[in-house]
Design a protein around this motif. Structure first.
Motif, short mmCIF file in Angstrom:
data_model
loop_
_atom_site.label_atom_id
_atom_site.label_comp_id
_atom_site.label_asym_id
_atom_site.label_seq_id
_atom_site.Cartn_x
_atom_site.Cartn_y
_atom_site.Cartn_z
N SER A 1 -46.18 -43.97 -17.71
CA SER A 1 -45.40 -44.09 -16.48
C SER A 1 -44.96 -45.52 -16.21
CB SER A 1 -46.22 -43.56 -15.29
OG SER A 1 -47.42 -44.30 -15.14
N ASP A 2 -45.67 -46.50 -16.74
CA ASP A 2 -45.26 -47.89 -16.50
C ASP A 2 -44.03 -48.27 -17.31
OD1 ASP A 2 -46.41 -48.00 -19.01
OD2 ASP A 2 -47.89 -49.53 -18.51
N ALA A 3 -43.57 -47.36 -18.16
CA ALA A 3 -42.33 -47.60 -18.92
C ALA A 3 -41.11 -47.04 -18.20
CB ALA A 3 -42.44 -46.99 -20.32
N TRP A 4 -41.32 -46.29 -17.11
CA TRP A 4 -40.19 -45.84 -16.30
C TRP A 4 -39.62 -47.04 -15.55
CZ3 TRP A 4 -43.69 -41.66 -13.68
CH2 TRP A 4 -43.98 -40.65 -14.62
N TRP A 5 -38.37 -46.91 -15.06
CA TRP A 5 -37.83 -47.97 -14.22
C TRP A 5 -38.73 -48.21 -13.02
CZ3 TRP A 5 -35.21 -50.62 -17.09
CH2 TRP A 5 -34.03 -50.25 -17.72
N ASN A 6 -38.80 -49.46 -12.59
CA ASN A 6 -39.46 -49.76 -11.32
C ASN A 6 -38.43 -50.41 -10.41
OD1 ASN A 6 -39.51 -52.73 -11.67
ND2 ASN A 6 -41.05 -52.33 -13.26
#
Length: 224
Positions: free
Chosen positions: A45-50
């Motif tokens: 999930s930390d590879a999704w856009w933030n």
């Protein structure tokens, strides 16, 4: 520059209204949701856009922040950054050329529009929205008088044949159409042309960390 384009696409027995436009802050939560739908676990999930990345996109280079709506529903996005690219020295990784998606290295005087990401909601993938977003980015290239659009295409089919083909053999087979790859074959259909193979481009087990570097040259410029 504000980008806005309308078209109608045929879907399940009727035409649907499609709009390509710049994305903005109000779209952030939906854009992150699209990433979650497109890259579910075990994708990290930390590879999704933030929100920090998306904020940089719309603040540093809004012309390269495009999204597509279908009947008012946000269905996908494509993001680019301006860089200075030297074809004589093409080596790079996704992380270094995109600043890991934060694009703080955006160069307003760059000669190349580099693709940071393209993502289409699974429910809308039969509409060729990715192809229309790509076409829209080509129009940005022409409007800004750039040399090219450039980006690395994953080679996710490689892991299936890596025990009997080298990456060069796989790449050549995909480019000439003897083998279909989910990503790079799509880029070819969008009009992108091959530049070469990028090594250790992105941590990607399916592609064995390789990528096909693919470009679209501005037809109104003589690119050296």
């Amino acid at each position: 520059m504000t980008y806005e384009k309308y078209l109608y696409l045929y879907n399940h027995g009727k035409n649907v209204k499609v709009k390509v436009r710049n994305y903005k802050k109000d779209d952030f939560s939906e854009l992150i949701k699209i990433q979650e739908e497109s890259f579910p676990p075990p994708y990290p999930s930390d590879a999704w856009w933030n929100e920090e990345q998306l904020t940089n996109h719309v603040m540093l280079f809004p012309e390269g922040a495009l999204c597509v709506e279908v009947d008012g529903v946000l269905a996908g996005s494509m993001t680019g950054v301006l860089v200075t690219f030297d074809p004589a020295h093409p080596e790079h990784t996704w992380e270094e050329i995109t600043d890991n998606g934060y694009i703080r290295n955006h160069d307003p005087n760059g000669n190349t529009l580099y693709v940071v990401d393209i993502c289409i909601r699974p429910a809308f993938r039969k509409l060729d929205l990715g192809k229309w977003l790509m076409q829209s980015m080509y129009e940005v290239v022409v409007h800004k008088d750039l040399d090219r659009l450039l980006g690395g295409g994953r080679l996710p089919g490689f892991h299936k044949v890596a025990d009997r083909m080298t990456i060069e053999e796989y790449y050549d087979a995909v480019i000439c159409g003897e083998w279909k790859d989910p990503v790079t074959s799509f880029l070819l259909r969008c009009g992108r042309t091959p530049v070469g193979i990028a090594t250790n481009y992105l941590e990607d087990e399916e592609s064995h960390n390789y990528a096909a570097l693919m470009e679209w040259r501005n037809p109104f410029k003589e690119v050296k």
